[in-house]
Design an enzyme around this catalytic site. Structure first.
Site, short mmCIF file in Angstrom:
data_model
loop_
_atom_site.label_atom_id
_atom_site.label_comp_id
_atom_site.label_asym_id
_atom_site.label_seq_id
_atom_site.Cartn_x
_atom_site.Cartn_y
_atom_site.Cartn_z
N SER A 185 0.78 -1.37 -0.01
CA SER A 185 0.07 0.06 -0.09
C SER A 185 0.86 1.26 0.07
O SER A 185 2.18 1.03 0.23
CB SER A 185 -0.97 0.16 1.35
OG SER A 185 -0.19 0.05 2.30
N LYS A 186 0.04 2.53 0.05
CA LYS A 186 0.97 3.44 -0.20
C LYS A 186 1.78 3.91 1.07
O LYS A 186 2.73 4.72 1.09
CB LYS A 186 0.02 5.05 -0.53
CG LYS A 186 -0.51 4.86 -1.78
CD LYS A 186 -1.40 6.00 -2.09
CE LYS A 186 -2.00 5.92 -3.39
NZ LYS A 186 -2.85 7.19 -3.93
N ARG A 187 1.54 3.16 2.11
CA ARG A 187 2.28 3.57 3.28
C ARG A 187 3.65 3.07 3.17
O ARG A 187 4.62 3.50 3.77
CB ARG A 187 1.66 3.08 4.59
CG ARG A 187 1.58 1.52 4.90
CD ARG A 187 0.70 1.01 5.74
NE ARG A 187 0.57 -0.34 6.19
CZ ARG A 187 1.57 -1.09 6.66
NH1 ARG A 187 2.36 -0.87 7.22
NH2 ARG A 187 1.15 -2.48 6.50
N HIS A 188 4.04 1.95 2.26
CA HIS A 188 5.37 1.58 1.89
C HIS A 188 6.02 2.12 1.10
O HIS A 188 7.27 1.87 0.93
CB HIS A 188 4.98 -0.04 1.55
CG HIS A 188 4.20 -0.78 2.48
ND1 HIS A 188 2.97 -1.21 2.29
CD2 HIS A 188 4.69 -1.30 3.70
CE1 HIS A 188 2.73 -1.89 3.18
NE2 HIS A 188 3.65 -2.28 3.92
N GLY A 189 5.16 3.11 0.28
CA GLY A 189 5.89 3.71 -0.88
C GLY A 189 5.19 3.96 -1.97
O GLY A 189 3.87 3.67 -1.78
#
Length: 479
Positions: free
Chosen positions: A254-258
């Site tokens: 997800s976007k929290r990983h990049g």
């Protein structure tokens, strides 16, 4: 299925920007088509009109084209089996739904959402998997007419008979399903739009898709789709389900990983060639162990049965390393074209095209993303900021080195790198013999004065690119 031309498709939903997982599916379909001399089709699955948007459709087109995954047939290029947007095919699906009703494979269902919610609730209470009760299966014509007269529009359900369904997955091998656990599922909604499982079968059948390669999150859909193929008397394509792509912490990416959308990776400064190469290695490995390969080399080596059925970990560090390798070895003219949009906050007219290429050439070695060039080239376009080298410039070495360097730089031939190299060598020797300065101390003072940094591009190249006037100006300001 008879041996016919391989036809594969990528069928994204335009409810978001093209995700890297969908791009991997697109790539594997593309590689399979290229390896087998087959055809590669793009179909937009936009039956969910509320969540679909033109902006997302355009992002899908732009992202796939940026990756070089150009399609043989699709919404923009046409083809013999169009239209290639599901929203433009709504007149097709009712005909096949009616065919299934006529053949006894489907029936009208008048249950409301409240009715179905109640069935779900009872199943939960009893702690049993939910299956539709079939309460509408045996309604008489009179009962149906009466319900329709009340303005109730029916959905259409597929009638599932219990049996063991077996198919050989191209990636996962033999898979078995007990269709008795599925229950009768909707193929047309009461508003006249098809459900995913029905639309995709009708489209794949009419588009003569021979192989369906997709993520394993679709495995639960496959038995339903095979049942529809069988009921329609259509050839069943071969299915291959790819393992999921997980984040480094093994959770859903997800976007929290990049970055997760292809367009986001491109905005960050990843080269599409590197991104494509990296994505190809998520679940597949080259036979010769060489990981850096272009798409043609990958296609020549690609075998769908060698794709891992396990989940793949999206290692951003490895992608960064690979991107750095591509940046290091890319043709300098092409790399400069790609770098310019990242540097447009600077006055690029300060330098000729040849000088710009020289700047990129001497600063690209340590970078992993094109956006890194903003910092690494800054001192070529703006006066240096000296915060991080203040101590060096206030030190005894700089106080001695800079005045002499300024007086000698007047004599340098700025059109000749070799001359600058030799003059700097002489200067280092002079300060070592006469002042006991280590060569690196001399060069630190000069680099700090001209760039405000302790490391960076080759000093000979830096001096030549800045030019005599700018070098002297910076030295005068400090001295």
């Amino acid at each position: 299925m008879s041996e016919e031309k391989v036809r594969v498709r990528i069928a994204p939903s335009p409810s978001g920007n093209l995700h890297i997982g969908t791009a991997r599916t697109a790539l594997f379909n593309y590689l399979f088509a290229k390896k087998t001399g087959g055809e590669y089709v793009l179909r937009i699955e936009d039956t969910d009109l509320d969540r679909s948007s033109e902006a997302y459709k355009q992002n899908i087109f732009d992202s796939l084209k940026a990756l070089g995954l150009n399609w043989d047939e699709g919404p923009d290029v046409g083809g013999p089996y169009g239209p290639y947007k599901q929203s433009e095919r709504f007149d097709i699906y009712p005909k096949y739904a009616q065919m299934l009703i006529d053949k006894g494979y489907a029936y009208e269902c008048f249950c409301s959402n409240e009715d179905l919610d109640e069935e779900h609730r009872i199943a939960e209470e009893k702690k049993i998997p939910y299956k539709y009760s079939r309460k509408c299966l045996n309604l008489t014509k009179e009962q149906k007419d009466e319900l329709k007269a009340k303005g109730i529009k029916p959905s259409i359900r597929f009638k599932v008979e219990a049996k063991e369904l077996i198919f050989n997955d191209l990636v996962k091998g033999e898979l078995k399903f007990d269709t008795g656990l599925i229950g009768d599922f909707a193929i047309m909604k009461s508003n006249g739009t098809p459900t995913y499982n029905f639309a995709v079968v009708v489209d794949d059948m009419l588009m003569k898709i021979s192989h369906v390669i997709r993520g394993e999150d679709h495995i639960s859909n496959t038995p339903k789709q095979i049942l529809i193929y069988e009921a329609l008397g259509a050839p069943i394509p071969k299915f291959g389900h790819l393992g999921m792509i997980l984040a480094p912490d093994r959770s859903k990416l997800s976007k929290r990983h990049g970055a997760t959308a292809v367009s986001d990776f491109i905005k960050e400064g990843y080269l599409t060639e590197a991104l494509l190469n990296f994505v190809a290695l998520l679940g597949w490995a080259p036979s010769d162990g060489v990981e850096i390969k272009n798409v043609d080399e990958i296609a020549a080596d690609f075998r769908i049965n060698e794709v891992s059925s396990s989940n793949s970990i999206f290692e951003y560090e490895k992608l960064n390393w690979m991107n750095g390798q591509y940046i290091k070895h890319m043709d300098i003219s092409k790399l400069t074209d790609l770098a310019i949009p990242f540097l447009n906050m600077y006055d690029l007219n300060k330098y000729s095209r040849k000088q710009l290429e020289h700047i990129i050439e001497v600063t690209r070695e340590p970078i992993t993303l094109l956006k890194d060039l903003v910092y690494d080239t800054q001192y070529f376009f703006e006066e240096p900021k000296y915060n991080e080298v203040e101590e060096i410039l206030k030190g005894d070495v700089a106080k001695v080195v800079l005045p002499k360097f300024k007086s000698e730089v007047e004599t340098y031939d700025f059109n000749n790198e070799e001359n600058i190299h030799d003059k700097l060598a002489e200067l280092r020797t002079y300060f070592k013999e006469n002042h006991g300065f280590k060569p690196k101390e001399t060069m630190w003072a000069i680099r700090s004065a001209l760039t405000g940094r302790t490391r960076g591009a080759d000093m000979v190249a830096t001096i030549q690119i800045l030019g005599k006037d700018e070098v002297i100006k910076r030295l005068e300001k400090l001295i």
